[in-house]
Design a protein around this motif. Structure first.
Motif, short mmCIF file in Angstrom:
data_model
loop_
_atom_site.label_atom_id
_atom_site.label_comp_id
_atom_site.label_asym_id
_atom_site.label_seq_id
_atom_site.Cartn_x
_atom_site.Cartn_y
_atom_site.Cartn_z
N VAL A 14 0.74 -1.17 -0.17
CA VAL A 14 -0.02 0.06 0.00
C VAL A 14 0.78 1.11 -0.07
O VAL A 14 0.43 2.43 -0.20
N LEU A 29 -2.50 -6.47 5.67
CA LEU A 29 -3.29 -7.64 5.47
C LEU A 29 -5.01 -7.40 4.93
O LEU A 29 -5.59 -7.12 5.36
N GLU A 41 -7.41 3.46 -3.61
CA GLU A 41 -6.90 4.18 -2.55
C GLU A 41 -8.27 3.92 -1.52
O GLU A 41 -8.44 4.05 -0.45
N ILE A 44 -8.42 0.61 0.27
CA ILE A 44 -7.30 0.80 1.13
C ILE A 44 -7.74 1.63 2.33
O ILE A 44 -7.77 1.38 3.55
N ASP A 45 -8.27 2.94 2.17
CA ASP A 45 -8.65 3.90 3.24
C ASP A 45 -9.62 3.21 4.04
O ASP A 45 -9.42 3.34 5.37
N GLU A 47 -10.33 0.17 4.61
CA GLU A 47 -9.68 -1.04 5.23
C GLU A 47 -8.65 -0.58 6.49
O GLU A 47 -8.60 -0.95 7.60
N MET A 48 -7.92 0.69 6.16
CA MET A 48 -7.06 1.36 7.42
C MET A 48 -7.88 1.91 8.40
O MET A 48 -7.26 2.32 9.47
N ARG A 50 -9.48 -0.09 10.14
CA ARG A 50 -9.41 -1.10 11.34
C ARG A 50 -7.94 -0.88 11.91
O ARG A 50 -6.89 -0.80 11.22
N PRO A 51 -7.98 -0.85 13.44
CA PRO A 51 -6.54 -0.45 13.88
C PRO A 51 -5.58 -1.46 13.72
O PRO A 51 -4.39 -1.29 13.87
N PHE A 52 -6.13 -2.79 13.43
CA PHE A 52 -5.16 -3.71 13.47
C PHE A 52 -3.96 -3.36 12.26
O PHE A 52 -2.95 -3.60 12.44
N HIS A 53 -4.71 -2.63 11.22
CA HIS A 53 -3.38 -2.50 10.16
C HIS A 53 -2.16 -1.79 10.26
O HIS A 53 -1.30 -1.51 9.78
N HIS A 54 -2.59 -0.75 11.30
CA HIS A 54 -1.47 0.30 11.96
C HIS A 54 -0.43 -0.42 12.75
O HIS A 54 0.57 -0.24 12.53
N ARG A 57 1.20 -3.71 10.13
CA ARG A 57 1.51 -3.40 8.96
C ARG A 57 2.95 -4.27 8.94
O ARG A 57 3.48 -4.53 9.67
#
Lengths: 316, 273
Positions: A14, A29, A41, A44-45, A47-48, A50-54, A57
């Motif tokens: 990303v 993920l 985007e 992806i935005d 999806e982002m 979700r706190p998991f992705h930060h 990553r």
């Protein structure tokens, strides 16, 4: 860090972070989510959120991405869509993506980071840039939801300037350049300005412009010149790199037949979409047409005529 | 000429070339009456107990520990008079002083990660820390690095960067903290320190263990699914701490939140969007 073969399954690049000469790739993920939105985007935005992705990553080198893609070639890359902007490219992407077996990555920011980074470092070897572009597109083109078969890339309007690199990376992938009668494009941009055509918002060199030459208060000249440069590159894509030229004004039936044949997909695979509504109030459009006719004729008429001549020659 | 505009504003931290006798300072601090210490004012920013006394404050009172107002006048408190060794430390630094305080973090207490936006060197603000009493159980983390502040040392740190502190030791952690305006001498001192002193910093051990845990998550689809479902930052971090502990990896919610924030920041700054 070494990667075992399964470990990037479900992950998607990303973001690129240029650290010196070499970019690092940031992945999240995405799991089994298909890219369905008309812009990469947006998927992806969403999806982002979700706190998991930060927190989870992951970063890899370009070499690790290359190795992964080499072991996992992904979907068949069937077509690249270049376009002038405001010319029906979103509808084209939507129609391709309407088939669940097709995946369209539309204007992924991570590809722009790579192309822009490469542009800014002319000393990078072409061979290396080609490997990187192949690896990144290959990583985007991985199957995710299951059942996907073909992959398409819709570029940013100015990325047609990178046609040489993209063609070198994908010698056999069908390309097309989609455009539209330039006064309509200019009117659309005047009515709803795109950020990349506002002087100074996006790096001017990216749209082949020099900021010092911008005349204050004449955004129309800046736009007209930037759009003309895109048309010139579109024409070059057709004449030197085999891109098919498509005018949005073509009769849809014949046009889609040509596009499907060019991309090597059955026309029956592309569900028809409802007609898009005409945007904007008519009075406003007429007024803008009056105002922009002169500058459009001066800057864009000639290249448009040449595009049309080349397109007619292609249609035969 | 050295000034805030000439790149010095980017100095993030440095140990300074003054080392003081911590034992002498501790003996003075031990003489301060326990009821003179005032609990810290911003209770959102910390957990556990956190208290201060002023050697210099706006009112000139020992119990006035709120260092607000850059333009305001500051006055020495009676403590400055009664603690000559601490006073000598303060006077070793040649810049206009504002608040001068002893800041005491109690055992088990922590200051949550935050930025003091008005304390940046770029804005002409300087803050010096002199640890009077500390231990290796104190974690002092600035911009993701553990700074090893040891007793008697003196440090410049730009606190407009994210920072957090945790006292896992059994004793108070007490620092002398000197605030003031950066002048020419300050920039000369910082420049010289950067040239002459190697300031070592370390990865926070909890963050390193979290890194190991993240690599486990990459390989573990079940764990991915479990953690993906956490829709709030707090619940995610708590779940991560529990899942880490189950795998023998100890780190704190603060470690997880700090990594999260940095990552989120990097995402927001991503180029080409």
């Amino acid at each position: 860090m070494s990667l075992n073969a399964s470990s990037l399954k479900g992950w998607i690049p990303v973001q690129l972070r240029w650290d010196g000469d070499e970019p690092r790739v940031r992945w999240i993920l995405l799991g089994e989510r298909r890219l369905v939105e008309t812009r990469f985007e947006r998927t992806i935005d969403a999806e982002m959120r979700r706190p998991f992705h930060h927190l989870f990553r992951r970063d890899t080198s370009m070499a690790e991405m290359e190795a992964w893609v080499e072991a996992h070639p992904g979907l068949e890359f069937c077509g690249m869509v270049f376009h002038l902007s405001r010319c029906g490219s979103t509808r084209m992407a939507e129609r391709l993506a309407a088939n669940e077996q097709y995946v369209v990555a539309a204007q992924p920011g991570v590809l722009e980071s790579l192309l822009e980074g490469c542009r800014q470092q002319p000393e990078l070897a072409m061979e290396l840039k080609v490997r990187w572009v192949r690896a990144l597109v290959g990583a985007l083109a991985q199957p995710r939801a299951g059942g996907e078969q073909r992959f398409f890339l819709k570029a940013e309007p100015w990325q047609v300037h990178d046609v040489e690199l993209l063609r070198a990376a994908f010698p056999d992938v069908a390309m097309l350049f989609l455009y539209r009668e330039p006064l309509a494009v200019m009117v659309s941009h005047a009515a709803i300005p795109a950020e990349w055509l506002i002087p100074g918002v996006r790096r001017a060199a990216r749209v082949r412009m020099v900021l010092e030459n911008v005349e204050p208060g004449r955004t129309d000249l800046y736009r007209g010149r930037a759009l003309a440069a895109i048309c010139e590159s579109g024409l070059r894509a057709a004449e030197q790199y085999g891109a098919m030229l498509v005018n949005d004004a073509e009769a849809p039936g014949a046009m889609w037949e040509r596009v499907a044949r060019h991309f090597g997909v059955p026309l029956a695979d592309l569900p028809e979409l409802a007609d898009a509504a005409e945007m904007g109030a008519r009075d406003r459009r007429v007024e803008l047409e009056e105002r922009l006719r002169g500058v459009t004729d001066e800057l864009l008429r000639s290249v448009y005529t040449r595009l049309e001549t080349a397109r007619r020659a292609q249609v035969g | 000429m050295l000034n805030a505009d000439a790149g010095n504003a980017a100095i993030r931290w440095t140990k300074l070339p003054f080392v003081f006798d911590a034992a002498l300072l501790r003996s003075e601090v031990a003489g301060i009456a326990d009821d003179a210490w005032v609990a810290h004012f911003n209770k959102n920013d910390y957990a556990g107990e956190w208290s201060s006394v002023s050697l210099r404050s706006r009112s000139g009172n020992v119990g006035d520990i709120v260092p607000m107002g850059h333009g305001a006048e500051y006055f020495d408190t009676p403590l400055m008079e009664s603690c000559p060794h601490l006073r000598a430390v303060v006077e070793a630094f040649d810049f206009p002083k504002r608040a001068v305080r002893l800041m005491r973090l109690h055992p088990g207490a922590s200051i949550k990660e935050h930025c003091d936006r008005d304390l940046g060197l770029a804005d002409g603000e300087v803050r010096i820390h002199v640890p009077v009493e500390t231990s290796d159980k104190v974690e002092f983390i600035v911009a993701g690095r553990v700074l090893p502040l040891r007793e008697g040392e003196s440090w410049f740190i730009d606190f407009s960067q994210p920072h957090r502190v945790r006292n896992d030791g059994e004793h108070h952690r007490i620092h002398l903290v000197i605030d003031g305006s950066a002048n020419e001498r300050v920039f000369e001192l910082l420049e010289r320190s950067l040239r002459e002193i190697v300031t070592e910093t370390f990865d926070p051990p909890g963050v390193l263990r979290l890194e190991t845990f993240r690599e486990m998550v990459w390989e573990d689809a079940e764990l991915q699914a479990e953690l993906l479902g956490q829709s709030g930052l707090k619940s995610l971090c708590e779940a991560v701490v529990v899942a880490g502990a189950r795998r023998g990896l100890a780190f704190s919610v603060e470690d997880a939140e700090s990594v999260y924030r940095q990552s989120e920041q990097e995402w927001k700054q991503k180029a080409g969007r």
